[in-house]
Design an enzyme around this catalytic site. Structure first.
Site, PDB file in Angstrom:
ATOM      1  N   ALA A  46     -10.852   3.349  -3.877  1.00 49.03           N
ATOM      2  CA  ALA A  46     -11.984   3.878  -3.112  1.00 49.03           C
ATOM      3  C   ALA A  46     -12.606   5.163  -3.698  1.00 49.03           C
ATOM      4  CB  ALA A  46     -11.551   4.085  -1.657  1.00 49.03           C
ATOM      5  N   ASP A 235      -8.944   2.335   2.070  1.00 46.05           N
ATOM      6  CA  ASP A 235     -10.339   2.112   1.679  1.00 46.05           C
ATOM      7  C   ASP A 235     -11.288   2.557   2.776  1.00 46.05           C
ATOM      8  OD1 ASP A 235      -8.744   0.187  -0.099  1.00 46.05           O
ATOM      9  OD2 ASP A 235     -10.718   0.401  -1.011  1.00 46.05           O
TER      10      ASP A 235
HETATM   11  O1  MRU Z   1      -9.278  -3.676  -4.578  1.00 46.41           O
HETATM   12  P1  MRU Z   1      -8.918  -2.287  -5.003  1.00 46.41           P
HETATM   13  O2  MRU Z   1      -8.005  -2.246  -6.178  1.00 46.41           O
HETATM   14  O3  MRU Z   1     -10.137  -1.421  -5.190  1.00 46.41           O
HETATM   15  O4  MRU Z   1      -8.114  -1.701  -3.761  1.00 46.41           O
HETATM   16  C1  MRU Z   1      -7.642  -0.399  -3.837  1.00 46.41           C
HETATM   17  C2  MRU Z   1      -6.833   0.004  -2.661  1.00 46.41           C
HETATM   18  O5  MRU Z   1      -6.641  -0.743  -1.733  1.00 46.41           O
HETATM   19  C3  MRU Z   1      -6.343   1.415  -2.648  1.00 46.41           C
HETATM   20  O6  MRU Z   1      -5.146   1.519  -1.952  1.00 46.41           O
HETATM   21  C4  MRU Z   1      -7.384   2.325  -1.980  1.00 46.41           C
HETATM   22  O7  MRU Z   1      -8.660   2.114  -2.524  1.00 46.41           O
HETATM   23  C5  MRU Z   1      -7.034   3.758  -2.128  1.00 46.41           C
HETATM   24  S1  MRU Z   1      -7.141   4.308  -3.818  1.00 46.41           S
HETATM   25  C6  MRU Z   1      -6.808   5.964  -3.823  1.00 46.41           C
END
Ligand code: MRU
Length: 367
Positions: A46, A235
């Site tokens: 995110a 997210d």
């Molecule tokens: O699909 P992604 O790899 O973008 O998902 C990422 C996550 O779910 C993370 O845990 C979240 O974005 C936090 S990153 C600091």
């Protein structure tokens, strides 16, 4: 090295699709290219998505042929829509583009070139702040991790998922910096294997003791007393503390509760969306079947197998011990604690922005 950075008048990103086999930096010149990079997960996580989108707005301003402020604002609004649509769940994306657009709108007397310059400054500031915020999250989070703890971590929340340092992994790096002896169970995180490919890569580089596990091993480890703390990112966090995070997070939190293990979510306040009362309102991204049907490009199911592939799930707030933000750890009732943290952070950011704009104004007058 940062995972998102501005160099030679272009946005540069580590191509996370190729890790750990290859380390490659890609360059981007337009908001369309940045939106595609977010959709295809060249950049993911995110906060990293948010920072990339901020630079996407800078690219939109620089490519725009606008000769008036109004024309430029119209192009920026269009770019915001395009970027925001790239992935739906991480609120940091629209948070970052809104911040850039607001700055442009606030420059009521500026000419387009000044706005272009200020937008780059703002995106750089957002990226720098992300790193500082993560360090604060790490500091607050480390306080609740006992020396000798075994942590269970899901997905990738580290240097790659942010501009640098990380959120939940930032807590782990902060523990390491403080000399705590910790060990991390790394969920592989199907279907895209962010845990196996990215978190294992990061932790090996940082020399943090860890073991990679298949996602289905987590329950066994918790029931047999091998996990002291579960920590993951987010997210989007709804106003009541419900957390949307990588698919599989909910199951971890429920099993942790069953076994009396504390569950912490680490996220900057930019991930908190006070506009959504609870987690059921968070849009959950559904991705294509190929992510489930193939591993490393190789088919693992019969061609044509029907697939359902939600990329995120929602963990109801009752399973969460605390939400670690840069403003400190929010505890239940989350509706109050999250709002207070968000308001503190926004007041601080507004003051920092006011000072930045005042400095720019002084520079302009000195020109
Ligand atoms: O699909 P992604 O790899 O973008 O998902 C990422 C996550 O779910 C993370 O845990 C979240 O974005 C936090 S990153 C600091």
């Amino acid at each position: 090295m940062r995972s998102v950075f501005w160099e030679e008048n272009r946005l540069k990103l580590i191509d996370q699709r190729l890790l750990p086999a290859q380390f490659q930096i890609l360059a981007f010149d337009s908001p369309e290219e940045v939106a595609q990079a977010i959709r295809e997960m060249v950049v993911r996580g995110a906060p990293a998505i948010g920072a990339a989108a901020a630079f996407g707005m800078v690219l939109a301003a620089r490519r725009s042929p606008a000769t008036t402020r109004e024309e430029l604002l119209a192009d920026l609004r269009q770019a915001k829509e395009l970027l925001d649509a790239a992935r739906p769940t991480a609120v940091n994306l629209s948070w970052a583009t809104a911040r850039l657009l607001e700055v442009a709108e606030a420059l009521t007397h500026a000419d387009p070139d000044t706005i272009r310059r200020v937008l780059l400054e703002e995106a750089q500031a957002l990226a720098d702040e992300d790193v500082a915020i993560n360090r604060r999250i790490g500091f607050h989070g480390a306080a609740v991790v006992p020396d000798g703890a075994n942590l269970l971590h899901h997905c990738n929340t580290g240097r790659l998922a942010t501009v640098d340092f990380g959120t939940a992994l930032g807590v782990i790096y902060a523990c390491q910096e403080q000399g705590k002896e910790i060990h991390v169970w790394v969920d592989e995180t199907r279907p895209r294997l962010q845990g196996a490919r990215l978190t294992a890569w990061e932790l090996m580089q940082a020399e943090v003791p860890m073991h990679l596990i298949v996602d289905s091993a987590a329950g066994h480890l918790m029931r047999t007393g091998q996990v002291d703390v579960v920590v993951f990112g987010a997210d989007r966090v709804a106003a009541n503390g419900d957390v949307a995070n990588k698919i599989g997070t909910y199951k971890l939190a429920v099993v942790a509760r069953e076994n009396g293990i504390p569950v912490y979510c680490a996220a900057p306040t930019s991930t908190v969306d006070l506009n959504l009362a609870h987690g059921d309102e968070i849009p959950i991204e559904e991705r294509g079947p190929e992510e489930v049907l193939r591993v490393g490009g190789k088919a693992i199911a019969p061609e044509g197998t029907p697939v359902y592939n939600p990329a995120f799930d929602v963990t109801p707030h009752r399973y969460i011990t605390g939400i670690i933000t840069e403003e400190g750890i929010c505890y239940p009732p989350f509706t109050q604690s999250l709002r207070a943290a968000k308001e503190r952070a926004e007041a601080r950011m507004a003051e920092e922005r006011r000072q930045r704009l005042a400095r720019l104004e002084q520079l302009r007058k000195g020109d």
